[in-house]
Structures are given as C-alpha cells and as structure tokens.
Scaffold this motif. Sequence first.
Motif, mmCIF file in Angstrom:
data_model
loop_
_atom_site.group_PDB
_atom_site.id
_atom_site.type_symbol
_atom_site.label_atom_id
_atom_site.label_comp_id
_atom_site.label_asym_id
_atom_site.label_seq_id
_atom_site.Cartn_x
_atom_site.Cartn_y
_atom_site.Cartn_z
ATOM 1 N N ASP A 197 6.836 3.160 -11.503
ATOM 2 C CA ASP A 197 5.621 2.505 -11.017
ATOM 3 C C ASP A 197 5.624 2.387 -9.493
ATOM 4 O O ASP A 197 4.579 2.561 -8.843
ATOM 5 C CB ASP A 197 5.487 1.116 -11.640
ATOM 6 C CG ASP A 197 5.132 1.179 -13.122
ATOM 7 O OD1 ASP A 197 4.738 2.260 -13.600
ATOM 8 O OD2 ASP A 197 5.262 0.136 -13.811
ATOM 9 N N HIS B 42 4.898 5.889 -8.043
ATOM 10 C CA HIS B 42 3.483 6.228 -8.204
ATOM 11 C C HIS B 42 2.641 5.521 -7.148
ATOM 12 O O HIS B 42 1.796 6.151 -6.485
ATOM 13 C CB HIS B 42 3.005 5.824 -9.600
ATOM 14 C CG HIS B 42 1.519 5.822 -9.747
ATOM 15 N ND1 HIS B 42 0.801 6.943 -10.121
ATOM 16 C CD2 HIS B 42 0.592 4.838 -9.552
ATOM 17 C CE1 HIS B 42 -0.484 6.648 -10.155
ATOM 18 N NE2 HIS B 42 -0.637 5.380 -9.815
ATOM 19 N N THR B 43 2.861 4.233 -6.973
ATOM 20 C CA THR B 43 2.061 3.468 -6.026
ATOM 21 C C THR B 43 2.269 3.964 -4.603
ATOM 22 O O THR B 43 1.301 4.174 -3.854
ATOM 23 C CB THR B 43 2.417 1.975 -6.122
ATOM 24 O OG1 THR B 43 2.226 1.531 -7.469
ATOM 25 C CG2 THR B 43 1.545 1.152 -5.194
ATOM 26 N N THR C 137 0.799 7.694 -4.070
ATOM 27 C CA THR C 137 -0.665 7.772 -4.071
ATOM 28 C C THR C 137 -1.237 7.094 -2.819
ATOM 29 O O THR C 137 -2.240 7.574 -2.266
ATOM 30 C CB THR C 137 -1.250 7.120 -5.336
ATOM 31 O OG1 THR C 137 -0.759 5.791 -5.490
ATOM 32 C CG2 THR C 137 -0.879 7.935 -6.572
ATOM 33 N N PRO D 175 -0.235 -4.150 -10.060
ATOM 34 C CA PRO D 175 -1.574 -3.550 -10.016
ATOM 35 C C PRO D 175 -2.476 -4.184 -8.955
ATOM 36 O O PRO D 175 -3.180 -3.479 -8.227
ATOM 37 C CB PRO D 175 -2.107 -3.777 -11.431
ATOM 38 C CG PRO D 175 -0.887 -3.803 -12.292
ATOM 39 C CD PRO D 175 0.141 -4.510 -11.456
ATOM 40 N N ALA E 207 -1.203 -3.153 -5.513
ATOM 41 C CA ALA E 207 -1.582 -1.776 -5.190
ATOM 42 C C ALA E 207 -3.010 -1.711 -4.665
ATOM 43 O O ALA E 207 -3.309 -0.974 -3.714
ATOM 44 C CB ALA E 207 -1.424 -0.893 -6.421
ATOM 45 N N GLN E 208 -3.913 -2.465 -5.263
ATOM 46 C CA GLN E 208 -5.305 -2.480 -4.814
ATOM 47 C C GLN E 208 -5.426 -3.063 -3.410
ATOM 48 O O GLN E 208 -6.174 -2.550 -2.569
ATOM 49 C CB GLN E 208 -6.151 -3.290 -5.793
ATOM 50 C CG GLN E 208 -6.279 -2.670 -7.174
ATOM 51 C CD GLN E 208 -6.927 -3.605 -8.176
ATOM 52 O OE1 GLN E 208 -7.353 -4.706 -7.841
ATOM 53 N NE2 GLN E 208 -7.000 -3.168 -9.424
ATOM 54 N N ARG F 218 -4.075 -0.685 -0.885
ATOM 55 C CA ARG F 218 -5.033 0.406 -0.675
ATOM 56 C C ARG F 218 -6.014 0.048 0.431
ATOM 57 O O ARG F 218 -6.320 0.875 1.297
ATOM 58 C CB ARG F 218 -5.788 0.708 -1.973
ATOM 59 C CG ARG F 218 -6.711 1.916 -1.878
ATOM 60 C CD ARG F 218 -7.565 2.070 -3.126
ATOM 61 N NE ARG F 218 -8.270 3.326 -3.130
ATOM 62 C CZ ARG F 218 -9.369 3.588 -2.420
ATOM 63 N NH1 ARG F 218 -9.885 2.632 -1.639
ATOM 64 N NH2 ARG F 218 -9.944 4.758 -2.480
ATOM 65 N N LEU G 194 8.303 -1.987 -3.205
ATOM 66 C CA LEU G 194 7.504 -2.136 -4.421
ATOM 67 C C LEU G 194 8.390 -2.227 -5.656
ATOM 68 O O LEU G 194 8.052 -2.906 -6.634
ATOM 69 C CB LEU G 194 6.539 -0.963 -4.545
ATOM 70 C CG LEU G 194 5.428 -0.902 -3.485
ATOM 71 C CD1 LEU G 194 4.649 0.398 -3.606
ATOM 72 C CD2 LEU G 194 4.507 -2.092 -3.599
#
Length: 226
Positions: free
Chosen positions: A86, A89-90, A93, A149, A152-153, A156, A178
């Motif tokens: 996880d 991935h974060t 991306t 989650p 991550a937002q 971003r 993370l």
Amino acid sequence: MTTVTAPVTPRERVTRLAAAHITALQRGYLTDQSHAVAALARLRRGAGRPAGQLPDLWPLIDTGPLHDTPHGARPLTEREMTRAEDALHTALTLYALHQQSRRTGMYQSDRPDRRRGLGTAVRRMMKPGEIDEPVHKRLVRAGTAPDLPVLAQRLRDIVVLLRREDIPLDHALLAGQLYTWQWPGGADTVRREWGRSFHAWHGKPADTDTAGSDSNSTTDTDKDAS
C-alpha cells in the motif's frame, strides 16, 4: 574486530524499492522512452486512490523484491507485506502525478545538504520568513489524516501544488514514511519527521535544485496528453 551490521528493516526495504522503481521511471520519462511515459500516465490514475481499486496498475508496481529475504533479515509477515504494498502504491502514483509535464525530475533524494522531505517541500512554497497559513494547513491536515486512504487524498492535493511550483520531493523517503504511518504509533513518528523537515529549510540561497536549470518550465508536453 567484527563489525555487526544491523538487519535491513521493512521500512528501509520499502524505501529502497521505491527509489529503484522511481529512479527507473524518471530516467525513462525524461528521455522520452515510450514505456515510461505510458507507465506514468497509467499510474497517475491511481493517485489518491487505494491500491486495490485499480488492478490494472499491479504490473507497474513490482513488489517481487519484498518477497526476497536479504541476508540477516527475516521474511515479511502478511501484514507487513500488505502495508508495504500500500505504501509503494501510494508513493509511486503520487510521483507519477508530480512528474506530469515536468521537464526535470520531481523525485530528488533527501540529503543533509539538500533537504527534500515533505515538510521542506511544503515550506518551500512559502516566502522566506513567512508562514502561508492555507499551505501550512494542508500539511497539518495530512498529518491528522485518520487512515492511509484519506492521507493519500490529502497528499495528492499537496503534490498538485508542488508540481505547479516545480518543487521536488523525495518520494522514496515518503514511501517509507507511509509504511510507518500504518502501524500503531507510526503516525506520530511520521508527523515528527515532517515537522523537522518543515523547519530544516530556511530559504538558503545554496539550496537550489540540481536537476536542471529549466526547473521552472511549465510547458505541457504532448507525451502527457493522455
């Protein structure tokens, strides 16, 4: 005298793997290699979204090295593996989003003489000697995220601002953070690291980007039209 080497921690393994992946992607992107350009375009779709939502991205984030066991280390547990995946991935991306249409590398490693942690990156968006409260509040909101989650937002949103200002970030360091974030007490540890990073940069003239002299370019390129 026998030198005892400390075993590589799971966090260090995540950080190193993220660095290897991002370095290769960045090198390919900046030299306009089609596979890297296409990979970043696909990875961008996952920025701010949980790892399991986009199975299409799984082949782009090779976690195979996490299944290997370095000398002196132990295999990762199932929980460690999931949190490592996880985190990777974060971080990857978010890097893909950060690099979009930038002509210089937005991934730069953090060093004592060149700070590139998240706190420093946010601080660099402010005028020397001043605190931009709306920008600072974004870092605070990220620091108080209840889970990965949501974090991550919120990251971003910060990365979008960093891209606009051509401010680089150590995304591999972020990947390790993370990973730590997901463990009991880990959020406190990471918040302290971000706080130190925020105060580590004071607008010193010597602290300049070394990725290239055209780091202020904001011209979109055709390769990012997708």
